[in-house]
Write a protein that holds these residues in place. Structure first.
Motif, mmCIF file in Angstrom:
data_model
loop_
_atom_site.group_PDB
_atom_site.id
_atom_site.type_symbol
_atom_site.label_atom_id
_atom_site.label_comp_id
_atom_site.label_asym_id
_atom_site.label_seq_id
_atom_site.Cartn_x
_atom_site.Cartn_y
_atom_site.Cartn_z
ATOM 1 N N UNK A 9 34.886 25.453 54.488
ATOM 2 C CA UNK A 9 34.443 26.198 55.668
ATOM 3 C C UNK A 9 35.596 26.922 56.349
ATOM 4 N N UNK A 10 36.786 26.320 56.310
ATOM 5 C CA UNK A 10 37.955 26.982 56.911
ATOM 6 C C UNK A 10 38.286 28.267 56.167
ATOM 7 N N UNK A 11 38.309 28.211 54.854
ATOM 8 C CA UNK A 11 38.665 29.392 54.067
ATOM 9 C C UNK A 11 37.599 30.469 54.163
ATOM 10 N N UNK A 56 23.414 38.307 55.200
ATOM 11 C CA UNK A 56 24.313 37.256 55.650
ATOM 12 C C UNK A 56 24.307 37.115 57.172
ATOM 13 N N UNK A 57 24.227 38.195 57.895
ATOM 14 C CA UNK A 57 24.353 38.125 59.350
ATOM 15 C C UNK A 57 23.038 37.811 60.057
ATOM 16 N N UNK A 58 21.909 38.299 59.532
ATOM 17 C CA UNK A 58 20.627 38.117 60.215
ATOM 18 C C UNK A 58 20.252 36.649 60.414
ATOM 19 N N UNK A 95 32.436 34.552 49.233
ATOM 20 C CA UNK A 95 31.923 33.628 48.219
ATOM 21 C C UNK A 95 33.055 33.036 47.385
ATOM 22 N N UNK A 96 34.045 33.841 47.043
ATOM 23 C CA UNK A 96 35.163 33.353 46.244
ATOM 24 C C UNK A 96 35.971 32.319 47.011
ATOM 25 N N UNK A 97 36.186 32.557 48.287
ATOM 26 C CA UNK A 97 36.984 31.626 49.091
ATOM 27 C C UNK A 97 36.303 30.275 49.237
ATOM 28 N N UNK A 117 31.234 33.070 56.987
ATOM 29 C CA UNK A 117 32.047 32.310 56.041
ATOM 30 C C UNK A 117 32.075 30.836 56.353
ATOM 31 N N UNK A 118 32.144 30.514 57.652
ATOM 32 C CA UNK A 118 32.153 29.110 58.054
ATOM 33 C C UNK A 118 30.835 28.441 57.672
#
Length: 458
Positions: A399-401, A422-424, A389-391, A103-104
């Motif tokens: 980046x905080x949200x 997303x993680x790879x 994605x919404x945040x 998310x960041x």
């Protein structure tokens, strides 16, 4: 001593802060303007501002001390029952760390003023949408593209300092304060366990953070702490009185988002125990924040702790609310965000209504960003990608949200259920600009977090 901004800007921001806290500040903006850059006059206005009482008709009750906060909170579960084995716990800790990084990283490139505050007649969320549309990457299904037709069409530009997090370049979690504070929370629990307070927070910051690594409320508290401790090798005997000055003096940012982004490391150590998580968050937040600035960290910490054993997003948000005063501005704002999230029929309607409801706050205030976090969680109904994605789409402190929502979703789902797309790209690598954490594997951070959790839980 001014820090984040010059004295004129700090006093001008203080007028807005005191207004939001419930003081009658009519005429003070004019006094600040008339004072210009004259330090003596500005300090006279500042002292007058700080002496103002809260209006008798102010609708909210907003204490900063833990005992009164607890007395004014609604009923809650305080501690949750779990049946997780070691493998499940480890999966959830890794999920929380990975989710926070995802998310960041998604939000970092759009942490620029046009996306945070709006521009060209557009709210910030619309500019985020325009960027992804201009890169043929709408809806958001991956990291932020480095190029977009929105550059030429609308004059938009990404935050260039965060280019390593763009879709084309991301290879790791690049250094960021949202990650750095999570690492510091882990270090605090490893070194002190649960035996720490706000003084220990200040000492850790001075040992491990450079001045350039702090901003807004943290900058002011960092400087104030320097003055309080300049002539003391150990804790001053007057610390109980000093702390109020440290967190408030020339600090109009004391209800901004800075404390809210510091919750995760402490909340991980209190997984499944939202009351304890909120307690640890209070100790951290009270170093630099007051009132809703403190509540933001407590609210998020309780949600994160709950997410390790609770899957229902609205239930997680409600548990977060159960650890802050029922009649504070943040609680009322979160309730409004919950209603919006439950009524919204699509993502655009959600972020538009959240923006309109809370745009009176500064883009990095606690309340509007916490409202967006809560709404994103509830709207997404357990969908990691949609929540994160919404945040970020919502604008403000992107980046905080994204990091907070990613952390909560990752703790709830576990690493094994997070999308590899997303993680790879992070390649299990994190840079924090802290000794021994630059670089470090994300999985090692998760493992160390599990070990400290297991030790402290026992």
């Amino acid at each position: 001593m001014a820090g984040w901004r010059d004295l004129h800007e700090l006093v001008r921001a203080e007028v807005k802060q005191r207004t939001e806290e419930g003081c009658a500040t009519e005429g003070f903006a004019e006094k600040v303007a008339e004072a210009g850059t004259d330090r003596t006059r500005l300090m006279a206005v500042y002292n007058e501002l700080m002496a103002l009482p809260i209006r008798a008709d102010f609708a909210y009750e907003e204490p900063s001390d833990l005992a009164t906060i607890r007395a004014q909170r609604p009923d809650g579960p305080r501690r949750l029952t779990d049946t997780l084995d070691e493998a499940a716990w480890r999966d959830k800790f890794l999920g929380a760390w990975l989710g926070r990084c995802v998310g960041c990283a998604l939000g970092k490139p759009v942490e620029a003023w046009p996306f945070m505050n709006g521009s060209g007649g557009n709210p910030g969320w619309r500019n985020v949408q325009l960027w992804f549309e201009g890169a043929d990457a709408w809806p958001i299904r991956g990291y932020t593209p480095s190029e977009s037709r929105a550059q030429e069409q609308y004059g938009l530009a990404l935050a260039t300092k965060d280019a390593k997090s763009t879709r084309e370049r991301i290879r790791f979690m690049e250094t960021d304060d949202d990650i750095r504070y999570t690492v510091l929370g882990l270090i605090m629990l490893e070194e002190h366990g649960f035996d720490f307070d706000s003084y220990d927070i200040g000492k850790m910051w001075h040992r491990r953070l450079a001045y350039r690594q702090v901003c807004t409320a943290e900058t002011q508290a960092y400087l104030n702490f320097s003055q309080v401790t300049a002539h003391h090798m150990d804790r001053p005997a007057t610390w109980a009185e000093d702390i109020e000055w440290v967190r408030t003096y020339l600090n109009p940012y004391r209800e901004w988002i800075g404390a809210q982004i510091r919750a995760d490391g402490f909340a991980y150590g209190a997984a499944g125990n939202p009351e304890l998580a909120a307690d640890l968050a209070w100790r951290d937040a009270a170093f630099s924040h007051v009132k809703n600035g403190i509540y933001g960290e407590m609210f998020v910490a309780a949600m994160i702790a709950a997410a390790f054993v609770e899957n229902d997003p609205e239930r997680i948000v409600r548990i977060g609310l159960s650890e802050i005063p029922r009649n504070c501005r943040l609680a009322h704002d979160i309730e409004q965000a919950i209603a919006i999230a439950k009524e919204a029929t699509d993502q655009i309607q959600l972020v538009d209504r959240i923006w309109e409801a809370f745009k009176h706050y500064h883009p990095v205030h606690t309340n509007n960003n916490a409202a967006l976090v809560a709404a994103s969680l509830i709207f997404a109904k357990g969908d990691f990608e949609l929540a994160v994605a919404t945040s970020v789409l919502g604008g403000w402190d992107t980046d905080c949200n994204g990091a907070t929502v990613g952390s909560i979703m990752g703790a709830s789902l576990g690493a094994s259920k997070l999308p590899e797309s997303w993680t790879a790209p992070l390649n299990d690598t994190l840079y924090a600009e802290l000794t021994d954490f630059h670089p470090i594997s994300i999985s090692e951070c998760a493992s160390r977090t599990y070990e400290v959790f297991r030790k402290l839980r026992g």
